[in-house]
Design a protein around this motif. Structure first.
Motif, PDB file in Angstrom:
ATOM      1  N   LYS A 322       0.832  -1.204   0.000  1.00  0.00           N
ATOM      2  CA  LYS A 322       0.000   0.000   0.000  1.00  0.00           C
ATOM      3  C   LYS A 322       0.866   1.253   0.000  1.00  0.00           C
ATOM      4  O   LYS A 322       0.627   2.193  -0.769  1.00  0.00           O
ATOM      5  CB  LYS A 322      -0.920  -0.006   1.220  1.00  0.00           C
ATOM      6  N   LEU A 323       1.879   1.267   0.843  1.00  0.00           N
ATOM      7  CA  LEU A 323       2.780   2.413   0.938  1.00  0.00           C
ATOM      8  C   LEU A 323       3.504   2.647  -0.385  1.00  0.00           C
ATOM      9  O   LEU A 323       3.648   3.786  -0.847  1.00  0.00           O
ATOM     10  CB  LEU A 323       3.786   2.157   2.061  1.00  0.00           C
ATOM     11  N   ARG A 325       2.500   1.778  -3.405  1.00  0.00           N
ATOM     12  CA  ARG A 325       1.541   2.307  -4.397  1.00  0.00           C
ATOM     13  C   ARG A 325       1.308   3.796  -4.176  1.00  0.00           C
ATOM     14  O   ARG A 325       1.282   4.580  -5.137  1.00  0.00           O
ATOM     15  CB  ARG A 325       0.215   1.548  -4.308  1.00  0.00           C
ATOM     16  N   GLU A 326       1.120   4.188  -2.921  1.00  0.00           N
ATOM     17  CA  GLU A 326       0.836   5.598  -2.627  1.00  0.00           C
ATOM     18  C   GLU A 326       2.026   6.485  -2.981  1.00  0.00           C
ATOM     19  O   GLU A 326       1.845   7.560  -3.550  1.00  0.00           O
ATOM     20  CB  GLU A 326       0.476   5.748  -1.153  1.00  0.00           C
ATOM     21  N   ARG A 327       3.220   6.033  -2.674  1.00  0.00           N
ATOM     22  CA  ARG A 327       4.403   6.842  -2.979  1.00  0.00           C
ATOM     23  C   ARG A 327       4.633   6.944  -4.481  1.00  0.00           C
ATOM     24  O   ARG A 327       5.012   7.998  -4.993  1.00  0.00           O
ATOM     25  CB  ARG A 327       5.629   6.256  -2.274  1.00  0.00           C
ATOM     26  N   SER A 329       2.272   6.792  -6.727  1.00  0.00           N
ATOM     27  CA  SER A 329       1.200   7.658  -7.228  1.00  0.00           C
ATOM     28  C   SER A 329       1.554   9.122  -7.002  1.00  0.00           C
ATOM     29  O   SER A 329       1.379   9.964  -7.883  1.00  0.00           O
ATOM     30  CB  SER A 329      -0.120   7.318  -6.541  1.00  0.00           C
ATOM     31  N   ASP A 330       2.091   9.420  -5.780  1.00  0.00           N
ATOM     32  CA  ASP A 330       2.501  10.805  -5.493  1.00  0.00           C
ATOM     33  C   ASP A 330       3.618  11.241  -6.420  1.00  0.00           C
ATOM     34  O   ASP A 330       3.632  12.380  -6.884  1.00  0.00           O
ATOM     35  CB  ASP A 330       2.971  10.901  -4.030  1.00  0.00           C
TER      36      ASP A 330
END
Length: 337
Positions: A322-323, A325-327, A329-330
């Motif tokens: 999850k982390l 993917r979020e990083r 995406s950012d």
């Protein structure tokens, strides 16, 4: 009851705050966000950004929110770094605890839960290790925590203060719902590094020492799931609120896994190859550390729910993915801006 949690935006702190908040407790957090994240503090929980060594800040928070209990988790935790820079650890772990205790005594706070470490034992003479074992830390990290324990013992003897010292063994995993986890960049936790290899963020994991007198030559650790540890803090606070006297408790499951067994668990759960590079022993590392946690089971209303290495690894993997993917995406959003 209102609880002040120092370091409550960090890895263990945020899980502890979540456990308290979900149990309906009133919680306040002080964190300087050096390794923590404001987004990890649950909605509705006041966050004061600052250092808990700032007695004026702590005084104001205690007075404003009617604090009657403190859970002190803020501090520095990297053994090799403590060997390189011991004064940093004596400042962040020992002197900061002294300042916090001074504010607590001045304001009449009567309950104190302290985040300590199995590193206070050094290389233990017996395994599993009981709380009565001789303390002889072999790193400034362990010594800085032991000095804080001694201060806490002396302060409690002189003032109206009861405490629980929780000596953590190896903390790992993440919230089972993947809401929070270990997000510190450059974290040195074994399972965190293995997860970063499994998700393609690192090329390899370094194993320091393969010549220890253990079954596979690598160090042995007792892993405890961070959510179970968070519940241990809540149980420790309930113990003190129920009139329990000051006590020191080991926090572990009483089962040891080697470094190579831990890496194999990550391979098994992730289904991915983990490249390993072997190197010499690292200063400050302890050969084998497994908890005798029978005292905690006897004194606290605490039952672990995730005492399984694969469960710990699975939750750590879900969080890491999850982390990641979020990083990513950012990063893509920044690149396209």
């Amino acid at each position: 009851m209102t609880v002040l949690v120092t370091g409550g935006a960090g890895y263990i702190g945020s899980h502890t705050v979540l456990a308290l908040a979900e149990a309906g407790e009133s919680v306040v957090v002080i964190d300087n966000l050096s390794t923590g994240f404001s987004s990890f503090v649950p909605e509705g929980v006041p966050l004061f950004i600052g250092d808990c060594s700032d007695e004026n800040l702590v005084d104001g928070v205690i007075s404003q929110h009617g604090i009657d209990s403190i859970i002190h988790l803020a501090g520095s935790v990297v053994v090799p770094e403590s060997v390189r820079d011991p004064l940093l650890y004596y400042r962040n772990n020992t002197m900061t605890t002294r300042s916090l205790l001074n504010a607590a005594v001045r304001r009449g706070v009567g309950r104190f839960v302290f985040s300590s470490t199995a590193a206070v034992y050094g290389d233990p003479e017996q395994v599993p290790v009981p709380e009565t074992a001789r303390t002889r830390p072999n790193s400034p990290y362990g010594t800085s925590k032991l000095m804080a324990e001694i201060m806490l013992h002396d302060v409690a003897a002189a003032h109206d203060l009861n405490y629980v010292v929780l000596r953590y063994f190896n903390v790992a995993g993440a919230d089972p719902l993947a809401r929070i986890g270990l997000a510190t960049v450059g974290a040195t936790h074994l399972m965190k590094i293995a997860m970063e290899v499994a998700t393609g963020q690192r090329a390899k994991i370094d194993v320091y020492g393969t010549d220890y007198p253990t079954p596979d030559g690598t160090c042995i650790r007792d892993f405890i799931h961070v959510t179970d540890l968070a519940q241990a803090h809540r149980a420790a606070l309930a113990y003190l609120c129920g009139g329990g006297g000051s006590v020191t408790l080991n926090c572990g499951y009483g089962r040891g896994y080697s470094v190579l067994e831990t890496i194999e668990a990550v391979r098994r759960v992730s289904g991915r190859a983990i490249a390993v590079q072997y190197g010499p022993r690292r200063p400050g590392d302890i050969m084998a550390m497994v908890a005798d946690a029978s005292r905690m089971h006897t004194l606290l209303d605490w039952t672990p729910h995730y005492a399984n290495l694969d469960a710990i690894a699975a939750h750590a993997l879900a969080w890491e993915e999850k982390l990641f993917r979020e990083r990513n995406s950012d990063a893509r959003e920044l690149a396209s801006a």
